[in-house]
Every structure is written in C-alpha cells, then in structure tokens.
Write an enzyme that holds these catalytic residues in place. Structure first.
Site, PDB file in Angstrom:
ATOM      1  N   GLY A 108       0.827  -1.202   0.000  1.00 39.61           N
ATOM      2  CA  GLY A 108       0.000   0.000   0.000  1.00 39.61           C
ATOM      3  C   GLY A 108       0.861   1.252   0.000  1.00 39.61           C
ATOM      4  N   CYS A 109       0.316   2.357  -0.474  1.00 41.30           N
ATOM      5  CA  CYS A 109       1.046   3.618  -0.472  1.00 41.30           C
ATOM      6  C   CYS A 109       0.162   4.703   0.107  1.00 41.30           C
ATOM      7  CB  CYS A 109       1.482   3.999  -1.888  1.00 41.30           C
ATOM      8  SG  CYS A 109       0.115   4.219  -3.030  1.00 41.30           S
ATOM      9  N   GLY A 110       0.744   5.829   0.418  1.00 41.87           N
ATOM     10  CA  GLY A 110      -0.015   6.940   0.983  1.00 41.87           C
ATOM     11  C   GLY A 110      -0.166   6.786   2.474  1.00 41.87           C
TER      12      GLY A 110
END
Length: 266
Positions: A108-110
């Site tokens: 995941g990113c952010g």
C-alpha cells in the site's frame, strides 16, 4: 540537550542588492519510534519535546489507550538521528505486533500499510464533553499565538500547536517542522500535565482528516486551525463530534462542524 537550530551562512538578494550574513534555521532529523525493541515508524521531526512527541503519537495513533501503558522511555542520540525507545505494557504491545504481522507483504502507499479504502478511513471516535468557547476567546488565542512561538520567531520554519483555556489564554505551545508532529507533541504534553483547564487546541496549519482524527482519539472537543479544512476533515469532525473551526485569523473565523460549542459570550 539536543540542538534544535543551526546557524548557516546565507546570501540575500533584496531590491537589487546582494548581501551575505548568517541565519538560524530549524533542525530536522529522522526520529525512530521503537516499542519494546521493535522499530515502528520513522518521522522527520524537530528534536525538541521528544518525550511529549513519543507519548502523544502513541496515544493519537491508538497504540496506547492511556499514559499508564507507557512504562519507560529513553531518548537515544544516534549518528543517523534520534531513537525514542519505549517500553509499553504487554496488552498494547501484543495488539501492535498483531497489526504489524497483518501488514507484512503489503504494498500500500499513501497511508502506511493500508491496501483498501475501508482501511484508509477508520471508524470515528466520538468525543466526550461539552466545553464551550466564545468567539472572543478564539480571537484572543490566535492573536497571542505568534508571540508564544519562540522557534518560529527565530527560524520561520515550524508549525505550532497550542492548548488554550476557555478564555483564550494559551497554556501550552509545542512546535515542529511537521504539523502532525506539533499536534502530537501537544497531546503528549497535555497528558503529562494535570494542572490544565478545559479549553481547545489551536494549530497553525490546515485541518486535515488526520488532525481531526488525532484530536478525536484524544478527546479534544474543539480544534481550531488558522487555515482551511479538507472535505474529509469536516466529515470526520461531524462523525466524531469535534467542533472544527477553520480560517481562524484576527477578526474572522469559520465554523465547519458542531458549532454548538462556540458561543457569543460565556
């Protein structure tokens, strides 16, 4: 004591004239938060009030439920940065380890470790309390804040978070290069100070979803920001019961959620 400013040589071009002098700039370092020997996160932060930061981050991120679960803490200065080595109680540590196991292998990113929309926006935590604040108190606080931000006056490079009583008098101020860090430091200071009265939090930034969520988790009923809120911040404030004030400037303020706590006069 860790230095929080550094003197550098600078060149300033002003109206066609170039001059050289020195300037004080704020220090930014990696700060690792370590729980029972396991590194959890590294934040870029100003190395001041780090004990407050460690406690406030732990509470606002729901790693700890209360101050008593933080059993010990050491601030270790390392060549690469600063390590906040915390010893926490068995129950919150088991919960933290379980969360970390669930994050292994994710990309995941952010939001770190988040891989779905459902995880990104968690359930709102409802605040408890009916503290009332007058418009005049909000104005008094924002007019005083600049005078109380010593690091900003020196460097111009930090955010501030203040705790203000219901009369608008500032009782605590914490500063950091990061707006979330400043609020976490304030939260930690609040939980370490039993002599404070009812009041509200004032931040020198926009109001984001994370800022409102941190305030709600730590039962700060009124959050005022000198800049704008985001759409998720307003929604989170409505769901959590936080009174959200934005664009708090001398002579003006805008109430975005739960305005029943803001009154004309006390």
């Amino acid at each position: 004591m860790i230095d929080v400013t550094q003197t550098v040589t600078r060149q300033t071009w002003d109206r066609g004239r170039l001059c050289e002098d020195s300037d004080a700039i704020v220090i930014e370092v990696p700060v690792a938060l370590v729980y029972n020997g396991i590194s959890h996160v590294v934040m870029m932060a100003t190395p001041a009030d780090l004990e407050d930061f460690a406690l406030g981050f732990s509470l606002s991120e729901a790693i700890l439920e209360h101050r008593g679960q933080l059993l010990d803490m050491e601030v270790n200065e390392l060549e690469q940065g600063v390590e906040l080595a915390m010893t926490i109680a068995a129950e919150p540590f088991a919960t933290l380890k379980n969360k970390r196991r669930n994050l292994v292998g994710r990309s995941g990113c952010g939001l770190c470790g988040v891989e779905s929309l459902e995880q990104a926006i968690g359930p709102a935590v409802r605040v408890q309390g009916n503290c009332q604040v007058s418009h005049r108190a909000l104005q008094s606080a924002v007019e005083e804040l600049g005078q109380r931000q010593s690091l900003k006056r020196l460097t111009g490079g930090v955010h501030g978070a203040a705790w203000c009583n219901v009369n608008g008098e500032i009782e605590l101020v914490r500063e950091d290069v990061g707006r979330h860090n400043a609020l976490d430091k304030l939260i930690g200071a609040l939980h370490g100070n039993t002599g404070l009265t009812a009041g509200f939090a004032l931040v020198t930034s926009r109001a984001s979803y994370e800022m409102v969520a941190k305030a709600a988790r730590c039962n700060l009923c009124v959050l005022a920001a000198v800049s704008a809120p985001t759409s998720l911040a307003v929604k989170q404030a409505e769901l959590s019961g936080v009174t959200l004030v934005g664009f708090l400037q001398p002579g003006r303020q805008v109430i975005y959620a739960n305005g029943q706590r803001i009154v004309e006069e006390l």
